[in-house]
Design a protein around this motif. Structure first.
Motif, PDB file in Angstrom:
ATOM      1  N   ILE A 258     124.838  44.696  -9.505  1.00 28.91           N
ATOM      2  CA  ILE A 258     123.711  44.233 -10.537  1.00 28.91           C
ATOM      3  C   ILE A 258     122.591  45.501 -10.837  1.00 28.91           C
ATOM      4  O   ILE A 258     122.266  45.728 -12.027  1.00 28.91           O
ATOM      5  CB  ILE A 258     122.924  43.010 -10.429  1.00 28.91           C
ATOM      6  N   GLN A 259     122.230  46.074  -9.868  1.00 28.70           N
ATOM      7  CA  GLN A 259     121.303  47.174  -9.877  1.00 28.70           C
ATOM      8  C   GLN A 259     122.106  48.529 -10.728  1.00 28.70           C
ATOM      9  O   GLN A 259     121.175  49.036 -11.468  1.00 28.70           O
ATOM     10  CB  GLN A 259     121.109  47.701  -8.679  1.00 28.70           C
TER      11      GLN A 259
ATOM     12  N   ALA B  80     125.313  43.313 -23.217  1.00 23.73           N
ATOM     13  CA  ALA B  80     126.359  43.382 -22.000  1.00 23.73           C
ATOM     14  C   ALA B  80     125.866  42.158 -20.983  1.00 23.73           C
ATOM     15  O   ALA B  80     126.657  41.626 -20.306  1.00 23.73           O
ATOM     16  CB  ALA B  80     126.664  44.653 -21.454  1.00 23.73           C
ATOM     17  N   ARG B  81     124.615  42.196 -20.648  1.00 21.73           N
ATOM     18  CA  ARG B  81     124.009  41.196 -19.716  1.00 21.73           C
ATOM     19  C   ARG B  81     124.352  39.767 -20.049  1.00 21.73           C
ATOM     20  O   ARG B  81     124.794  39.093 -19.063  1.00 21.73           O
ATOM     21  CB  ARG B  81     122.514  41.504 -19.622  1.00 21.73           C
TER      22      ARG B  81
ATOM     23  N   ILE C 171     119.323  39.277 -21.927  1.00 23.07           N
ATOM     24  CA  ILE C 171     119.403  40.602 -22.387  1.00 23.07           C
ATOM     25  C   ILE C 171     118.433  41.408 -21.787  1.00 23.07           C
ATOM     26  O   ILE C 171     118.559  42.478 -21.318  1.00 23.07           O
ATOM     27  CB  ILE C 171     119.205  40.601 -23.850  1.00 23.07           C
ATOM     28  N   ASP C 172     117.094  40.812 -21.697  1.00 26.78           N
ATOM     29  CA  ASP C 172     115.947  41.560 -21.152  1.00 26.78           C
ATOM     30  C   ASP C 172     115.776  41.486 -19.768  1.00 26.78           C
ATOM     31  O   ASP C 172     114.683  42.052 -19.311  1.00 26.78           O
ATOM     32  CB  ASP C 172     114.508  41.252 -21.898  1.00 26.78           C
ATOM     33  N   GLU C 173     116.683  40.881 -18.893  1.00 25.68           N
ATOM     34  CA  GLU C 173     116.425  40.700 -17.579  1.00 25.68           C
ATOM     35  C   GLU C 173     116.746  41.764 -16.619  1.00 25.68           C
ATOM     36  O   GLU C 173     118.118  42.052 -16.813  1.00 25.68           O
ATOM     37  CB  GLU C 173     117.092  39.514 -16.953  1.00 25.68           C
TER      38      GLU C 173
ATOM     39  N   CYS D 215     122.851  51.678 -15.489  1.00 24.31           N
ATOM     40  CA  CYS D 215     123.942  52.123 -16.876  1.00 24.31           C
ATOM     41  C   CYS D 215     122.937  51.859 -18.088  1.00 24.31           C
ATOM     42  O   CYS D 215     123.339  52.546 -18.882  1.00 24.31           O
ATOM     43  CB  CYS D 215     125.101  51.596 -16.673  1.00 24.31           C
ATOM     44  N   ILE D 216     122.495  50.518 -18.045  1.00 23.50           N
ATOM     45  CA  ILE D 216     121.815  49.990 -19.475  1.00 23.50           C
ATOM     46  C   ILE D 216     120.509  50.871 -19.715  1.00 23.50           C
ATOM     47  O   ILE D 216     120.524  51.417 -20.820  1.00 23.50           O
ATOM     48  CB  ILE D 216     121.462  48.614 -19.160  1.00 23.50           C
ATOM     49  N   ILE D 217     119.844  51.345 -18.645  1.00 19.54           N
ATOM     50  CA  ILE D 217     118.686  52.165 -18.715  1.00 19.54           C
ATOM     51  C   ILE D 217     119.237  53.664 -19.103  1.00 19.54           C
ATOM     52  O   ILE D 217     118.425  53.972 -20.293  1.00 19.54           O
ATOM     53  CB  ILE D 217     117.928  52.227 -17.409  1.00 19.54           C
TER      54      ILE D 217
END
Length: 232
Positions: free
Chosen positions: A85-86, A101-102, A109-111, A91-93
């Motif tokens: 998860i990290q 994708a979350r 989405i913002d978690e 990858c999103i950052i």
């Protein structure tokens, strides 16, 4: 004055029953200090009770074994799920994966934090979401995540699920075995009490110490009270 002490553990009950049975096997019905009816009941009951205790102890040992395996696997699986998860969030950052994708993993989405994984139930749920979510993303053409890969996460997670289910089943089995032993304890206590009463009645005409020795030869247990014990 020594007092008679009835057994209060399974091992003590077994000793009392086996001692009485041994006398019943050695002596004729006319010489035996307790009734033939009790002897026949004892012959039938003792194997059942002994087997139930053995099965219960075996189940407890297996439960303890799988409990340790489950605990160790929980720690490993939680580490892999947490790290995946990290990496997903990194990858999103970096813009390699879109925040939307979350949703595939059951996250907002913002978690941006790792969800709670402190209990087995939480790890079962989140682990399942992560494995299924990554498989969905892969089917949609998403780039793979490495270190750890979802394949490794899935292996650890499935092993955790296996140990969890085995341990859960063993808990149920052990509880059933415990209930069976508990039911048989009541019968064991009744049989021991009746046999010991018969034995003491049989030797009732003897004097105190001689009577106790004769009864003790059948497995009857006598103890001194604390204030009667001589100092060592």
């Amino acid at each position: 004055m020594p007092y008679r002490r009835l057994p209060n553990t399974d091992q003590a009950r077994l000793r009392a029953l086996k001692a009485a049975l041994q006398k019943g096997m050695q002596l004729s019905p006319f010489d035996l200090a307790y009734s033939q009816k009790l002897f026949l009941e004892l012959q039938s009951f003792l194997p059942q009770y002994e087997q139930a205790i053995s099965q219960y102890n075996f189940s407890k040992e297996r439960q303890a074994k799988y409990g340790k395996l489950l605990g160790d696997q929980f720690k490993v699986t939680r580490l892999y799920v947490s790290h995946f998860i990290q990496v997903l969030n990194f990858c999103i950052i970096r813009g390699e994966i879109k925040p939307e994708a979350r949703k595939l993993y059951g996250f907002d989405i913002d978690e941006k934090s790792v969800p709670e994984l402190g209990t087995e139930q939480q790890l079962l749920q989140i682990g399942k979401q992560v494995v299924e979510g990554e498989e969905k993303r892969g089917m949609m053409g998403g780039s793979r995540i490495y270190n750890p890969s979802i394949a490794m996460v899935k292996i650890k997670y499935e092993k955790f699920v296996e140990y969890f289910n085995n341990h859960k089943n063993l808990l149920v089995t052990t509880q059933k075995m415990h209930e069976k032993v508990t039911d048989l304890r009541a019968a064991a206590d009744r049989i021991v009490l009746n046999i010991w009463n018969d034995i003491e009645a049989h030797f009732d005409k003897l004097e105190g110490e001689e009577k106790r020795l004769k009864c003790a030869n059948y497995g009857v247990v006598y103890l001194l009270r604390k204030h009667e014990k001589e100092p060592q």
